[in-house]
Design an enzyme around this catalytic site. Structure first.
Site, PDB file in Angstrom:
ATOM      1  N   ALA A   1       0.876  -1.169   0.000  1.00 58.17           N
ATOM      2  CA  ALA A   1       0.000   0.000   0.000  1.00 58.17           C
ATOM      3  C   ALA A   1       0.915   1.221   0.000  1.00 58.17           C
ATOM      4  CB  ALA A   1      -0.883  -0.023   1.236  1.00 58.17           C
TER       5      ALA A   1
ATOM      6  N   GLY B   1       0.556  -4.872   0.910  1.00 58.43           N
ATOM      7  CA  GLY B   1      -0.662  -4.958   0.097  1.00 58.43           C
ATOM      8  C   GLY B   1      -0.448  -5.745  -1.193  1.00 58.43           C
TER       9      GLY B   1
ATOM     10  N   GLU C   1      -0.763  -9.256  -0.179  1.00 61.95           N
ATOM     11  CA  GLU C   1      -2.177  -9.504   0.113  1.00 61.95           C
ATOM     12  C   GLU C   1      -2.987  -9.650  -1.184  1.00 61.95           C
ATOM     13  OE1 GLU C   1      -2.054  -6.085   2.821  1.00 61.95           O
ATOM     14  OE2 GLU C   1      -3.028  -7.370   4.312  1.00 61.95           O
TER      15      GLU C   1
ATOM     16  N   GLU D   1       4.966  -4.743   7.089  1.00 61.22           N
ATOM     17  CA  GLU D   1       4.267  -3.645   7.778  1.00 61.22           C
ATOM     18  C   GLU D   1       4.806  -3.394   9.180  1.00 61.22           C
ATOM     19  OE1 GLU D   1       2.786  -6.045   5.994  1.00 61.22           O
ATOM     20  OE2 GLU D   1       1.118  -5.220   4.834  1.00 61.22           O
TER      21      GLU D   1
HETATM   22  N1  COA Z   1       4.596   3.113  -0.861  1.00 59.40           N
HETATM   23  C1  COA Z   1       5.000   4.260  -1.407  1.00 59.40           C
HETATM   24  N2  COA Z   1       6.142   4.390  -2.127  1.00 59.40           N
HETATM   25  C2  COA Z   1       6.884   3.286  -2.285  1.00 59.40           C
HETATM   26  C3  COA Z   1       6.533   2.041  -1.758  1.00 59.40           C
HETATM   27  C4  COA Z   1       5.327   1.975  -1.015  1.00 59.40           C
HETATM   28  N3  COA Z   1       4.870   0.834  -0.485  1.00 59.40           N
HETATM   29  N4  COA Z   1       7.472   1.143  -2.080  1.00 59.40           N
HETATM   30  C5  COA Z   1       8.383   1.789  -2.810  1.00 59.40           C
HETATM   31  N5  COA Z   1       8.047   3.101  -2.935  1.00 59.40           N
HETATM   32  C6  COA Z   1       8.745   4.157  -3.659  1.00 59.40           C
HETATM   33  C7  COA Z   1       9.977   4.627  -2.906  1.00 59.40           C
HETATM   34  O1  COA Z   1       9.625   5.569  -1.912  1.00 59.40           O
HETATM   35  C8  COA Z   1      10.763   5.245  -4.040  1.00 59.40           C
HETATM   36  O2  COA Z   1      10.184   6.486  -4.375  1.00 59.40           O
HETATM   37  P1  COA Z   1      11.142   7.777  -4.639  1.00 59.40           P
HETATM   38  O3  COA Z   1      11.980   7.377  -5.813  1.00 59.40           O
HETATM   39  O4  COA Z   1      10.152   8.855  -4.938  1.00 59.40           O
HETATM   40  O5  COA Z   1      11.944   7.980  -3.388  1.00 59.40           O
HETATM   41  C9  COA Z   1      10.469   4.311  -5.204  1.00 59.40           C
HETATM   42  O6  COA Z   1       9.265   3.636  -4.884  1.00 59.40           O
HETATM   43  C10 COA Z   1      11.545   3.259  -5.424  1.00 59.40           C
HETATM   44  O7  COA Z   1      11.742   2.585  -4.209  1.00 59.40           O
HETATM   45  P2  COA Z   1      13.170   2.407  -3.510  1.00 59.40           P
HETATM   46  O8  COA Z   1      12.953   2.175  -2.055  1.00 59.40           O
HETATM   47  O9  COA Z   1      14.076   3.516  -3.891  1.00 59.40           O
HETATM   48  O10 COA Z   1      13.669   1.060  -4.246  1.00 59.40           O
HETATM   49  P3  COA Z   1      14.698  -0.005  -3.664  1.00 59.40           P
HETATM   50  O11 COA Z   1      15.013  -0.910  -4.794  1.00 59.40           O
HETATM   51  O12 COA Z   1      15.813   0.640  -2.938  1.00 59.40           O
HETATM   52  O13 COA Z   1      13.850  -0.844  -2.563  1.00 59.40           O
HETATM   53  C11 COA Z   1      11.913  -1.986  -1.719  1.00 59.40           C
HETATM   54  C12 COA Z   1      12.747  -1.616  -2.970  1.00 59.40           C
HETATM   55  C13 COA Z   1      10.647  -2.682  -2.214  1.00 59.40           C
HETATM   56  C14 COA Z   1      12.710  -2.957  -0.831  1.00 59.40           C
HETATM   57  C15 COA Z   1      11.569  -0.704  -0.923  1.00 59.40           C
HETATM   58  O14 COA Z   1      11.021   0.244  -1.816  1.00 59.40           O
HETATM   59  C16 COA Z   1      10.583  -0.918   0.186  1.00 59.40           C
HETATM   60  O15 COA Z   1      10.938  -1.436   1.230  1.00 59.40           O
HETATM   61  N6  COA Z   1       9.313  -0.511  -0.025  1.00 59.40           N
HETATM   62  C17 COA Z   1       8.293  -0.539   0.989  1.00 59.40           C
HETATM   63  C18 COA Z   1       7.752  -1.935   1.192  1.00 59.40           C
HETATM   64  C19 COA Z   1       6.701  -1.945   2.270  1.00 59.40           C
HETATM   65  O16 COA Z   1       6.973  -1.652   3.434  1.00 59.40           O
HETATM   66  N7  COA Z   1       5.464  -2.308   1.904  1.00 59.40           N
HETATM   67  C20 COA Z   1       4.365  -2.357   2.812  1.00 59.40           C
HETATM   68  C21 COA Z   1       3.669  -1.057   2.857  1.00 59.40           C
HETATM   69  S1  COA Z   1       2.278  -1.062   3.959  1.00 59.40           S
END
Ligand code: COA
Length: 260
Positions: free
Chosen positions: A66, A111, A114, A134
């Site tokens: 999400a 999400g 999910e 989360e």
């Molecule tokens: N919500 C909003 N933005 C998200 C996102 C999310 N769930 N997951 C990734 N993004 C965004 C990042 O903020 C980044 O945006 P920016 O370029 O404007 O800063 C972009 O997507 C790329 O992500 P980034 O973190 O730079 O890529 P990465 O390869 O270093 O890492 C992940 C990839 C998936 C490991 C990391 O993005 C992450 O941990 N995301 C969140 C996962 C999460 O907690 N999901 C549950 C949410 S309730």
């Protein structure tokens, strides 16, 4: 129907919905959730659509969760609405009478996991990572993850994933029975097509009956589930497609099901 954060295409009875926010790794904001709901409901009512595939744009993410920025800005009342809408979407997908396949082409987190869990079948590319992170944000899964994961893999693994928050590899997900297949990234589309194509030719009432008896039956007592199975079996036997399927077997030819 056109969408800002999705693309939709129907080919050979297979309707593919692609979540398209690649700059945010296809994270589900409120608008994308609404669009997914509308796109999938629309496809479910279209007789030409026999199978629905859900995937993410790009080669890095299925759906990375999400939208964290949106979650952060919500009041508790808005958060409850967000969770309920997400749950409604996932429940609607799971209860569809057409098979829904998740083509997991990268991160399926929060999400995204999910969403994949609500689909009926899951195919993952080898680079996919699946998890419920989360807890690291100080929150918990809110789109049905705690409920569907425990039903699929039991509380030992479900709690390890939700309390630890660490994603697992596609291979580990396969070992746990969370995904049906793991394939090389370049072969994901073909693997999904191979799974979907026979379903486009199957007898629709049999498909519907198997989905509903299996999924509804899992949440009710065995005796009630068996009664549901008998009722659906009898209904299948009332179709022209039953006559066609059994006749084709006896005549040693391929059946041509008509959905009647
Ligand atoms: N919500 C909003 N933005 C998200 C996102 C999310 N769930 N997951 C990734 N993004 C965004 C990042 O903020 C980044 O945006 P920016 O370029 O404007 O800063 C972009 O997507 C790329 O992500 P980034 O973190 O730079 O890529 P990465 O390869 O270093 O890492 C992940 C990839 C998936 C490991 C990391 O993005 C992450 O941990 N995301 C969140 C996962 C999460 O907690 N999901 C549950 C949410 S309730």
């Amino acid at each position: 129907m056109s969408f800002e954060n999705l693309s939709v295409v129907t080919r050979g009875g297979i309707h593919t919905v692609t979540v398209k926010r690649p700059a945010k790794l296809n994270a589900l904001n409120g608008q994308t959730l609404q669009e997914l709901y509308a796109a999938i409901i629309d496809a479910s009512g279209d007789d030409k659509v026999r199978v629905i595939v859900i995937t993410g744009a790009g080669d890095k993410a299925f759906v990375a969760g999400a939208d964290i920025g949106e979650i952060r800005s919500q009041s508790p009342v808005e958060a409850r609405r967000f969770s309920q809408f997400g749950q409604n979407l996932m429940s609607m997908i799971q209860s569809l009478d057409k098979p829904v396949i998740a083509a997991i082409n990268g991160y399926a987190l929060g999400g995204g996991m999910e969403l994949a869990l609500a689909c009926h079948l899951r195919v993952a590319s080898r680079n996919a990572r699946l998890g419920l992170p989360e807890i690291k944000l100080g929150i918990m899964p809110g789109f049905g993850g705690t409920q569907r994961l425990v039903r699929l893999v039991g509380s030992t693994i479900a709690l390890e994933l939700a309390l630890g928050g660490e994603p697992i590899s596609a291979e580990r997900a396969y070992e746990l029975g969370l995904v049906n297949r793991v394939v090389e990234a370049g072969e994901l589309e073909e693997a999904v097509q191979n799974l979907a194509a026979p379903l486009t030719k199957a007898a629709p009432e049999a498909v519907r009956a198997i989905l509903q008896a299996t999924l509804q039956g899992a949440d009710i007592p065995l005796e009630a589930g068996l009664a549901l199975e008998t009722a659906r079996f009898a209904l299948c036997c009332a179709t022209e497609d039953m006559q066609e399927g059994t006749g084709a077997f006896l005549e040693k030819r391929a059946p041509q099901f008509k959905g009647r």
